[in-house]
Design a protein around this motif. Structure first.
Motif, PDB file in Angstrom:
ATOM      1  N   ARG A  10       2.242   2.140  -3.310  1.00  0.00           N
ATOM      2  CA  ARG A  10       1.279   2.784  -4.219  1.00  0.00           C
ATOM      3  C   ARG A  10       0.978   4.213  -3.782  1.00  0.00           C
ATOM      4  O   ARG A  10       0.829   5.102  -4.611  1.00  0.00           O
ATOM      5  CB  ARG A  10      -0.005   1.965  -4.292  1.00  0.00           C
ATOM      6  N   ILE A  11       0.902   4.421  -2.477  1.00  0.00           N
ATOM      7  CA  ILE A  11       0.617   5.772  -1.993  1.00  0.00           C
ATOM      8  C   ILE A  11       1.779   6.702  -2.352  1.00  0.00           C
ATOM      9  O   ILE A  11       1.591   7.809  -2.834  1.00  0.00           O
ATOM     10  CB  ILE A  11       0.375   5.764  -0.466  1.00  0.00           C
TER      11      ILE A  11
ATOM     12  N   ASP B 212     -12.437  -6.158   1.764  1.00  0.00           N
ATOM     13  CA  ASP B 212     -11.150  -5.541   1.425  1.00  0.00           C
ATOM     14  C   ASP B 212     -10.414  -6.414   0.410  1.00  0.00           C
ATOM     15  O   ASP B 212      -9.967  -5.944  -0.632  1.00  0.00           O
ATOM     16  CB  ASP B 212     -10.323  -5.361   2.702  1.00  0.00           C
ATOM     17  N   GLU B 213     -10.312  -7.689   0.720  1.00  0.00           N
ATOM     18  CA  GLU B 213      -9.587  -8.598  -0.163  1.00  0.00           C
ATOM     19  C   GLU B 213     -10.306  -8.729  -1.512  1.00  0.00           C
ATOM     20  O   GLU B 213      -9.668  -8.785  -2.568  1.00  0.00           O
ATOM     21  CB  GLU B 213      -9.496  -9.959   0.524  1.00  0.00           C
TER      22      GLU B 213
ATOM     23  N   ARG C   1      -9.611  -5.663  -3.583  1.00  0.00           N
ATOM     24  CA  ARG C   1      -8.225  -5.700  -4.076  1.00  0.00           C
ATOM     25  C   ARG C   1      -8.074  -6.700  -5.215  1.00  0.00           C
ATOM     26  O   ARG C   1      -7.357  -6.456  -6.183  1.00  0.00           O
ATOM     27  CB  ARG C   1      -7.271  -6.055  -2.932  1.00  0.00           C
TER      28      ARG C   1
ATOM     29  N   ASP D  35       0.832  -1.206   0.000  1.00  0.00           N
ATOM     30  CA  ASP D  35       0.000   0.000   0.000  1.00  0.00           C
ATOM     31  C   ASP D  35       0.869   1.260   0.000  1.00  0.00           C
ATOM     32  O   ASP D  35       0.600   2.216  -0.733  1.00  0.00           O
ATOM     33  CB  ASP D  35      -0.926   0.013   1.225  1.00  0.00           C
TER      34      ASP D  35
ATOM     35  N   ARG E 119       1.520   4.619   6.410  1.00  0.00           N
ATOM     36  CA  ARG E 119       0.271   4.114   5.826  1.00  0.00           C
ATOM     37  C   ARG E 119      -0.940   4.872   6.375  1.00  0.00           C
ATOM     38  O   ARG E 119      -1.903   5.109   5.663  1.00  0.00           O
ATOM     39  CB  ARG E 119       0.161   2.608   6.138  1.00  0.00           C
ATOM     40  N   TYR E 120      -0.895   5.209   7.663  1.00  0.00           N
ATOM     41  CA  TYR E 120      -2.041   5.884   8.299  1.00  0.00           C
ATOM     42  C   TYR E 120      -1.556   7.169   8.970  1.00  0.00           C
ATOM     43  O   TYR E 120      -1.514   7.257  10.204  1.00  0.00           O
ATOM     44  CB  TYR E 120      -2.692   4.962   9.345  1.00  0.00           C
TER      45      TYR E 120
ATOM     46  N   PHE F  83      -8.904   1.485  -1.578  1.00  0.00           N
ATOM     47  CA  PHE F  83      -8.521   0.811  -0.329  1.00  0.00           C
ATOM     48  C   PHE F  83      -7.243   1.394   0.263  1.00  0.00           C
ATOM     49  O   PHE F  83      -6.765   0.934   1.285  1.00  0.00           O
ATOM     50  CB  PHE F  83      -8.409  -0.703  -0.544  1.00  0.00           C
ATOM     51  N   LEU F  84      -6.680   2.411  -0.399  1.00  0.00           N
ATOM     52  CA  LEU F  84      -5.454   3.017   0.122  1.00  0.00           C
ATOM     53  C   LEU F  84      -5.745   4.158   1.094  1.00  0.00           C
ATOM     54  O   LEU F  84      -4.831   4.767   1.630  1.00  0.00           O
ATOM     55  CB  LEU F  84      -4.590   3.537  -1.033  1.00  0.00           C
ATOM     56  N   GLY F  85      -7.020   4.458   1.318  1.00  0.00           N
ATOM     57  CA  GLY F  85      -7.364   5.503   2.282  1.00  0.00           C
ATOM     58  C   GLY F  85      -7.065   5.049   3.703  1.00  0.00           C
ATOM     59  O   GLY F  85      -6.733   3.886   3.942  1.00  0.00           O
ATOM     60  N   GLU F  86      -7.219   5.977   4.656  1.00  0.00           N
ATOM     61  CA  GLU F  86      -6.986   5.607   6.063  1.00  0.00           C
ATOM     62  C   GLU F  86      -8.235   4.939   6.611  1.00  0.00           C
ATOM     63  O   GLU F  86      -8.991   5.526   7.383  1.00  0.00           O
ATOM     64  CB  GLU F  86      -6.609   6.839   6.890  1.00  0.00           C
ATOM     65  N   LEU F  87      -8.459   3.723   6.165  1.00  0.00           N
ATOM     66  CA  LEU F  87      -9.662   2.988   6.548  1.00  0.00           C
ATOM     67  C   LEU F  87      -9.332   2.100   7.747  1.00  0.00           C
ATOM     68  O   LEU F  87      -8.448   1.251   7.668  1.00  0.00           O
ATOM     69  CB  LEU F  87     -10.141   2.151   5.363  1.00  0.00           C
TER      70      LEU F  87
ATOM     71  N   SER G  43      -7.761  -0.017  -8.662  1.00  0.00           N
ATOM     72  CA  SER G  43      -8.444   0.968  -7.825  1.00  0.00           C
ATOM     73  C   SER G  43      -7.510   1.443  -6.699  1.00  0.00           C
ATOM     74  O   SER G  43      -6.617   0.706  -6.269  1.00  0.00           O
ATOM     75  CB  SER G  43      -9.700   0.329  -7.214  1.00  0.00           C
ATOM     76  N   ARG G  44      -7.739   2.653  -6.239  1.00  0.00           N
ATOM     77  CA  ARG G  44      -6.938   3.171  -5.119  1.00  0.00           C
ATOM     78  C   ARG G  44      -7.800   3.372  -3.877  1.00  0.00           C
ATOM     79  O   ARG G  44      -7.331   3.897  -2.871  1.00  0.00           O
ATOM     80  CB  ARG G  44      -6.277   4.502  -5.521  1.00  0.00           C
TER      81      ARG G  44
ATOM     82  N   PRO H 119      -7.749  -4.412  -8.952  1.00  0.00           N
ATOM     83  CA  PRO H 119      -6.382  -4.099  -8.502  1.00  0.00           C
ATOM     84  C   PRO H 119      -5.933  -2.689  -8.862  1.00  0.00           C
ATOM     85  O   PRO H 119      -5.050  -2.142  -8.207  1.00  0.00           O
ATOM     86  CB  PRO H 119      -5.527  -5.169  -9.196  1.00  0.00           C
TER      87      PRO H 119
END
Ligand code: SF4
Lengths: 327, 361
Positions: A214-215, B275-276, B279, A211, A255-256, B288-292, B285-286, B283
């Motif tokens: 990518r970020i 999530d999986e 992904r 991740d 990441r966060y 899921f890269l947020g602060e989730l 997409s972005r 693949p």
């Protein structure tokens, strides 16, 4: 089905033809010694090579790749072998091989990966056909997820394949690594060994790192080359587990970032509160709620009073206000 | 004007369960899909495993059609009812919850609408003092198959006669032709899920564009329908502020506040198992890269201050067009309501009242 026994000359066998080999590997010292002393005890299996101008060597090995290698190293000239029926094509020979092998125990993920490559490549079978007919022969459930997970594993470097076979590398991580660039996975494997990551940590770190890559739009080798990361990994005075914890913190911060900043602020407020070890103050996990929980232990009225005074002092110093503003 | 990127879904094959073979809603679909192959089957058990191509199962709803929206623990829910007339969708949004939820073998249309209307009569008649907001957009998109089902017309006609219920057709699609000229007595809310242009482009690539959705909304407004908008899921991405603000402005350029039933806001959220799936399926997409991070109900959500920031800004942008438009949060806590909007309905019942009152409940 009729197999024919023969004594095959080593020069007649094309040891470089690995089409039927289910798991690449070399003969180990034990096998080398045994073959040198006793010769080949259990015949290997061969397929007669067909073609208009039958080129030498005549035979393709179907089983016994390591024994063949040991025989060559021991200087044997002829070895016992069983010849598969002449009228069998490659697909029939492969099916026989898979049935024999699958009857002993289910295919390992790596064996399945090599089998999938042979079946979908030279033997031109569809994914559906492999799943429906061949997975059960391999002792595997016909599950499309397993197919996707196993198929790329053979692309892993020998070192990673060995780690997977030795159960030192998590299957899911190996599957994810197989679709990454070779430089990425080797860098990760190096990191994993430096930090002595167990399988759960491997999975967790791989996901975090993928991740972050990518970020940050950076490759793993580029990330690991950053001074902050490099100096942590090169630090001599930390144990692997201390390094792992710090590295995890580093990953979480990247990441966060917003969550990590809040956590850091919370920890700094706690430090300045100088709470005794008998008093704990916790936010909700991930600061998802706005409450804090306080618990403390005491064994005398004086200790009880002291804990309350600590909390009151926190309030008097404005720390409680700052904590509640955090959430 | 650019040609639409959206291609209406036309199935190659229809599997038709015996139980609905002669039913008028099946017959209507068959008449409109004359080119699709038709395969009668006794029931779903007879379906082949994973057939290739675009398939639809015409089935009988064996459970109840009407279900309470499941909501989520410790969050304020609007106490909505879902009407399950279809399960599955052709639009393939990257964040779609249906990827992980649906337990039907293929996209399914439940054709026994006769049973559905009986059930609706029973429920609505036996609770005359209870107001029902009902929607068909939970397990599917309400309009995405309407070009060959025309079920919207049955729903609009039915709810026109009900005093204690309203139907919401929630969609990203633009198939309004089968109901737009029907009398409706404002018992139908036609609502559109909208998103920032960058998200529509990257995460909803098979849907009609935002402009097309707003065009359809303007037509529905002209026909006197209540209009709704759902900014759900809001996704943090580079330029999200401008992106979402621009959508708000576009809405108010076309739609008058007095015709807007409600605007809902919901930030991206999903259960861990999704999530999986996201992904794997998307693949590129972005999202899921947020602060989730996991919340009290274990679903992943953006870190709370980020959600509050998104909702607070949206609230301000929407309210800049007047106080009339009701804005609500989907599946958020009382705390987030207060911090983002400066007020909270306090409970699910409070939110229900707030929305019911808007549409005459
Ligand atoms: S339109 Fe709605 S139901 Fe259809 S794929 Fe997108 S999110 Fe899922």
């Amino acid at each position: 089905m009729k197999l024919t026994y023969l004594e095959a000359g080593l020069g007649e066998i094309d040891a470089d033809d690995r089409f039927f080999q289910l798991l690449p590997g070399m003969a180990d010292a034990l096998l080398m010694r045994s073959v040198a002393r006793l010769g080949i005890v259990e015949p290997i299996h061969l397929q007669l090579r067909v073609g208009e101008e039958s080129p030498a060597p005549r035979y393709r090995p179907v089983t016994g790749f390591r024994r063949l290698q040991a025989a060559a190293a021991a200087g044997l000239t002829r070895i016992p072998a069983m010849l598969l029926p002449r009228n069998w094509d490659d697909l029939q020979a492969y099916r026989w091989l898979v049935e024999q092998r699958g009857a002993l125990r289910p295919f390992s993920p790596l064996e399945a990966s090599h089998a999938i490559a042979a079946l979908s490549g030279p033997l031109s079978l569809s994914r559906e056909e492999i799943l429906r007919t061949w997975f059960p022969l391999m002792g595997l459930a016909p599950n499309p997820k397993l197919f996707s997970l196993y198929a790329p594993l053979r692309l892993l470097e020998p070192e990673l394949q060995s780690a997977l076979a030795a159960d030192e590398l998590a299957m899911e991580t190996a599957g994810a690594m197989a679709s990454a660039e070779p430089a990425e996975r080797l860098a990760f494997w190096q990191l994993s060994r430096t930090l002595r990551l167990g399988k759960n940590r491997q999975r967790e770190f791989w996901l975090l790192l993928s991740d972050i890559e990518r970020i940050d739009k950076a490759s793993l080798p580029q990330l690991l080359a950053q001074p902050e990361w490099r100096s942590l990994l090169e630090e001599q005075n930390l144990t692997p587990s201390q390094k792992t914890d710090r590295f995890k913190n580093l990953l979480m911060t990247r990441r966060y970032p917003a969550y990590s900043a809040t956590l850091a602020r919370f920890e700094s407020l706690l430090r300045s509160a100088k709470l005794p070890p008998e008093l704990h103050l916790r936010p909700t996990p991930w600061f998802a709620g706005e409450e804090y929980t306080v618990d403390f232990s005491f064994s005398t009225p004086a200790e009880f009073t002291a804990r309350l005074e600590t909390l009151q002092e926190m309030q008097a110093r404005g720390l409680i206000d700052q904590l509640t503003e955090l959430t | 004007m650019n040609a639409s990127r959206y291609q209406p879904f036309l199935p190659d094959r229809l599997y038709i369960e015996e139980a609905v073979q002669n039913n008028p809603w099946t017959t209507r679909i068959l008449a409109r899909l004359s080119k699709a192959e038709r395969i009668p089957i006794p029931d779903q058990q007879a379906l082949p495993p994973a057939p290739a191509g675009k398939n639809i199962l015409l089935s009988r709803q064996r459970g109840p059609f009407l279900r309470y929206c499941p909501g989520t623990s410790r969050h304020i829910c609007c106490l909505y009812h879902n009407l399950d007339i279809a399960a599955g969708c052709d639009l393939g949004c990257s964040y779609c919850i249906l990827q992980g939820y649906l337990n039907v073998p293929m996209t399914t249309l439940y054709c026994n609408l006769d049973d559905m209307f009986i059930e609706l009569d029973q429920v609505l008649d036996s609770h005359p003092d209870h107001f029902y907001r009902i929607g068909t957009g939970e397990l599917s998109d309400s309009l995405t198959f309407d070009h060959f089902t025309a079920w919207s017309s049955d729903l609009v006609n039915y709810f026109r006669q009900r005093r204690n219920a309203i139907i919401e057709l929630k969609s990203k699609n633009t198939h309004i032709e089968h109901f737009i000229s029907l009398p409706h007595d404002r018992r139908t809310v036609v609502s559109w899920s909208v998103n920032a242009a960058a998200i529509v482009a990257s995460e909803e690539p098979h849907t009609p564009s935002l402009a097309e959705r707003l065009e359809a909304a303007a037509e529905a407004q002209a026909a006197g329908f209540w209009i709704g908008f759902h900014f759900d899921p809001m996704i943090r991405h580079e330029g999200w502020e401008e992106g979402y603000h621009e959508v708000v402005e576009q809405i108010f350029r076309r739609i008058e506040p007095r015709n807007i039933a409600w605007i809902s806001l919901g930030a991206l959220r999903y259960p861990p198992f999704l999530d999986e799936i996201i992904r794997d399926n998307h693949p590129e997409s972005r999202i899921f890269l947020g602060e989730l991070l996991p919340g009290a109900d274990h679903k992943f959500r953006y870190f709370k201050p980020q959600r509050i920031e998104m909702f607070a800004r949206m609230y301000r942008w929407i309210k800049a067009h007047g106080q009339e438009t009701p804005v609500y949060l989907c599946m958020e806590s009382d705390e987030v309501w207060r911090k983002a909007f400066g007020w909270s309905p306090g409970s699910s019942a409070g939110l229900k009242r707030f929305l019911d009152e808007r549409v005459g409940g």
